[in-house]
Scaffold this active site. Structure first.
Site, mmCIF file in Angstrom:
data_model
loop_
_atom_site.group_PDB
_atom_site.id
_atom_site.type_symbol
_atom_site.label_atom_id
_atom_site.label_comp_id
_atom_site.label_asym_id
_atom_site.label_seq_id
_atom_site.Cartn_x
_atom_site.Cartn_y
_atom_site.Cartn_z
ATOM 1 C CG ASP A 151 -23.345 -20.350 -25.484
ATOM 2 O OD1 ASP A 151 -23.670 -19.185 -25.735
ATOM 3 O OD2 ASP A 151 -22.882 -21.129 -26.327
ATOM 4 C CB VAL A 284 -21.161 -6.680 -29.423
ATOM 5 C CG1 VAL A 284 -20.719 -5.716 -30.479
ATOM 6 C CG2 VAL A 284 -22.498 -7.296 -29.750
ATOM 7 C CG ASN A 515 -27.955 -7.735 -0.362
ATOM 8 O OD1 ASN A 515 -29.121 -8.123 -0.373
ATOM 9 N ND2 ASN A 515 -26.938 -8.554 -0.498
ATOM 10 C CG ASN A 516 -30.180 -2.871 4.608
ATOM 11 O OD1 ASN A 516 -30.924 -2.954 3.637
ATOM 12 N ND2 ASN A 516 -30.193 -1.834 5.415
ATOM 13 C CD GLU A 613 -23.970 5.653 3.586
ATOM 14 O OE1 GLU A 613 -23.952 6.777 3.070
ATOM 15 O OE2 GLU A 613 -24.976 4.932 3.604
#
Ligand SMILES: *[C@@H]1O[C@H](CO)[C@@H](O)[C@H](O)[C@H]1NC(C)=O
Ligand SMILES: *[C@@H]1O[C@H](CO)[C@@H](O)[C@H](O)[C@H]1NC(C)=O
Ligand SMILES: *[C@@H]1O[C@H](CO)[C@@H](O)[C@H](O)[C@H]1NC(C)=O
Length: 765
Positions: A151, A284, A515-516, A613
């Site tokens: 919650d 759920v 996020n750069n 990478e």
């Protein structure tokens, strides 16, 4: 109540693996059926010993299903007798440090336990169950709390463990409803959990653009039935095929009488005759795979909890570990519990405005933005300003939600809104079209870039861009995108001295999976990307179940920026994450391979190594694969996976939808202010640096930072900020992979105090 703890050994602060951490569940107070999200993978499983685990099984007397530590209602602990037994168990195991994870009930229980500790031991001595010496050796108990609650109803922390995962479940269901509803006109009444707290309902309403929302903290005023029906009608008239009404389980009216989902449904059917369905999202919301955010959060808070316990002394009051922005902080446990109770008291006394305030700045801000978006309409009076919106760089989830709320709010402010296709290049080519209210319907839930995006920079097309701006009389630019978006606005800003047309307000909303972008802690799309990469890794690990020992080398995107690799690494419990910012050499690789081989010889079946990478030009993914294959011969085999574009994610995560929506609103408020401020002699003109900005989140504060200012803190060669806040998560990744790590690198959480004031001044994002 679940308890994880470690025996009192001489604390070796230098190394977490030396300090011999064991996690124990001794007894359970309260039913909290969420699994121990991040811990499950990163923390508990790797440290639990089967012998101690059975202690929990004997407590609950049954199998624990998905929960590792196990948590079940255990009435025993509410009695003094039960607490005596618990104290006995602890002393016998040599445990004097407890980390309690639960809601405010469990935390209160834990605090009682701590205050009673010496009297419990006395009683045990009197009964002859333990010796005097043993009692003296364990004469005080340290307690640290973690808040586990879907919650998000605990004062002092921005997020509780489990809330984000629950939002993921809710959004999955809303997305499924939206798809099926395309072919029918339908109204959905969705009941989500939250008996006392409307957080889940509020955030899902914001993320889905729901037509109406009921939360316990802010009951609707008298006559809401009429207003709700006319809202639904007008949205049908505007062409919407689907109405969504979200209702928190504990929704009440102004007199405190519950509002049920069936009541709302019957109302819609009786008054409007719409085909209406009720969906009650029960348990759920508690199940399924934990989200990346929750896994990282619980790892972060868990590590902080252990450090706080190690540093604890008889004089330190019991604390609870909370999240403030992106940092773990230590808060006084009982004050937080008291504050949480104040919200309930305010609701009981029908002081609803106060209840919303007490929930904290972020809750209040969400509520205000929801109301703003739900009530806005296209303006009747034109402002005579036009705002152009473009996407730049690779597609990122959340771009569309930002565009949607920006378009709608700009129209509500009376501006003309132009969509530019294909980034700066489209701006140069005049690929501009006018947007209407309905052009952006349903955009929040869609991934990718609906405007169309390109990576090109404006520099070489400057003349043509200026022509388009003049032709369409564009008075402000909103650029949603990655590093190129920022670099482009910087180029436009620097060209202001040559072109008066560029002397208009411009703003970047950072949106990239890498996020750069400088000027923000998080860009849109990063959360979705980490979730996508995490799910990819989970599947890769599962694919090998039943085979022999195996190590996976997984390559992630991110350019030179290691955020994605590092966060994914924490979320999946990777053994290593190689990134450019933390250069590797042959000794590091050797240590990693040997460490993994050691682990594999013992109890671990799967290894996972992430490689960004561009982490190293010569130690390629292929090289790392071959290295691990050769060195692991006879112990494990090694496979390579390149995650590729799946990291751009399908549907945006709830965080990205909301973050996008809120940034879109904020940016248009800012643009409108700048436009009126700088309107003179029939035109907009500004050449001041603070009208060309990046809008970003700095810890908890949302801020506009001039691109001119950010230039100095940018590494243009590697396309990232020179200093990155997430870098201090790296030691944690190593700790969780069971390396001998030094605490010198670990930055402990600050000690914060909770007061009403500190809650209300938080910027609220
Ligand atoms: C917009 O332009 C029209 C026509 O020139 C004018 O009547 C109106 O007042 C202008 N609106 C604002 C907000 O200045
Ligand atoms: C990679 O190898 C090349 C020679 O092939 C060398 O010049 C370069 O410095 C190496 N890169 C790194 C990061 O060590
Ligand atoms: C151009 O925009 C300005 C506001 O920036 C407005 O005052 C002016 O009337 C517009 N000119 C035309 C030709 O639309």
């Amino acid at each position: 109540m679940c308890i994880l703890s470690f025996p009192t050994v001489p604390c070796q602060l230098s190394s977490i693996s030396n300090s011999y951490i064991e996690f124990v569940c001794l007894f359970c107070l309260k039913f909290i059926s969420f699994s121990f999200y991040g811990f499950q993978r990163n923390f508990i499983i790797s440290s639990i010993s089967s012998d101690l685990f059975s202690l929990c099984l004997s407590c609950t007397g049954k199998s624990l299903g998905g929960t590792v530590i196990g948590s079940a209602r255990c009435k025993v602990f509410t009695t003094r007798e039960g607490r005596v037994a618990a104290a006995y168990n602890l002393v016998k195991k040599g445990i004097t440090n407890l980390c309690v994870c639960g809601g405010d009930g469990s935390l209160t229980g834990a605090n009682i336990f701590r205050s009673e500790w010496s009297s419990l031991l006395e009683e045990l001595v009197q009964k002859g169950r333990i010796t005097d010496t043993l009692a003296q050796q364990h004469d005080h108990l340290n307690i640290v709390g973690l808040v586990g609650s879907i919650d998000n109803d605990f004062c002092g922390t921005d997020m509780t463990i489990g809330a984000d995962s629950a939002l993921h479940r809710i959004m999955e269901i809303i997305d499924a409803i939206m798809t099926t509803a395309q072919s029918h006109q339908r109204t959905f009444v969705l009941e989500v959990m939250g008996r006392h707290c409307g957080y889940l309902a509020l955030v899902s309403a914001l993320a889905s653009g729901a037509d109406w929302l009921f939360i316990p903290e802010s009951p609707p005023k008298e006559g809401w039935e009429d207003r709700m029906c006319s809202r639904l009608e007008s949205s049908r008239i505007k062409g919407s095929r689907l109405n969504i009404i979200i209702i928190a389980e504990g929704a009440i009216d102004i007199n405190g009488k519950p509002i049920s989902s069936t009541y709302v449904k019957d109302l819609v059917v009786d008054r409007l005759g719409y085909d209406t369905r009720v969906t009650v999202l029960g348990h759920v919301q508690r199940g399924g795979t934990p989200s990346a955010f929750d896994r990282i959060l619980s790892s972060k808070l868990g590590v902080e909890a252990v450090v706080a316990l190690m540093e604890g002394s008889p004089d330190t009051p019991a604390c609870v570990i909370g999240l403030s922005g992106n940092q773990a902080v230590r808060l006084p446990l009982m004050e937080c519990v008291e504050m949480t109770k104040l919200v309930q008291n305010a609701m009981n006394e029908k002081k609803f405005d106060e209840a919303v305030k007490l929930r904290g700045g972020s809750f209040e801000n969400n509520w205000n933005i929801y109301k703003l978006l739900a009530f806005q309409k296209p303006a009747q009076v034109q402002s005579n300003f036009s705002v152009a919106i473009l996407n730049v760089g690779a597609p990122a989830a959340g771009m569309n939600s930002a565009a949607r709320s920006a378009v709608r709010l700009a129209l509500a402010h009376g501006h003309k809104v132009f969509a530019v296709n294909d980034g700066y290049q489209g701006l140069a080519n005049g690929a501009v079209s006018e947007m209407e209210w309905h052009s952006v319907a349903g955009w929040t839930g869609q991934g990718g870039s609906l405007l169309g995006t390109k990576r090109t920079l404006p520099k070489k097309d400057m003349e043509k861009i200026v022509e388009t701006i003049a032709k369409f009389n564009i008075s402000a630019l909103l650029v949603i995108g990655g590093f190129e978006a920022y670099e482009g606005v910087l180029q436009l800003f620097e060209a202001r001295s040559h072109y008066n047309e560029l002397c208009i307000p411009m703003c970047v909303i950072p949106a990239t999976i890498s996020n750069n972008v400088p000027g923000t802690d998080f860009s849109l799309g990063a959360d979705t990307a980490v979730n996508a990469a995490m799910e990819g890794c989970d599947k890769i690990k599962q694919s090998a179940s039943g085979t022999k020992r195996r190590v996976f080398v997984v390559e992630t995107m991110g350019g030179f920026c290691g955020y994605l690799a590092t966060s994914t690494g924490i979320a999946v419990g990777a053994d290593a994450a190689y990134i450019f910012e933390d250069p590797i050499n042959i000794n590091d690789l050797k240590t990693n391979v040997e460490h993994l081989a050691e682990k594999m010889k013992k109890d671990v079946q799967r290894g996972l190594v992430l490689r960004n990478e561009k982490c190293h030009e010569n130690y390629t993914t292929d090289f790392i694969h071959k290295l691990y294959s050769s060195e692991g011969k006879g112990i494990f085999d090694c496979r390579v996976n390149v995650l590729g574009h799946l990291q751009q994610g399908g549907e945006p995560s709830p965080f990205d939808r909301n973050f996008g929506t809120k940034l879109g609103v904020r940016v248009i408020q800012w643009i409108s202010e700048r436009l009126t401020e700088n309107f003179r002699q029939g035109r907009v003109f500004t050449n001041s640096p603070d009208t060309a900005c990046v809008l970003g989140l700095h810890r908890k504060v949302i801020k506009f930072t001039p691109v001119a200012e950010l230039k100095a803190v940018t590494d243009f060669e590697h396309r990232m900020p020179k200093v990155q806040w997430w870098y201090n998560l790296r030691p944690m990744l190593k700790m969780l992979a069971k390396y001998q790590t030094s605490f010198c690198e670990y930055v402990p959480g600050e000690i914060e105090h909770v007061t009403r004031r500190s809650l209300s001044i938080d910027s609220g994002f």
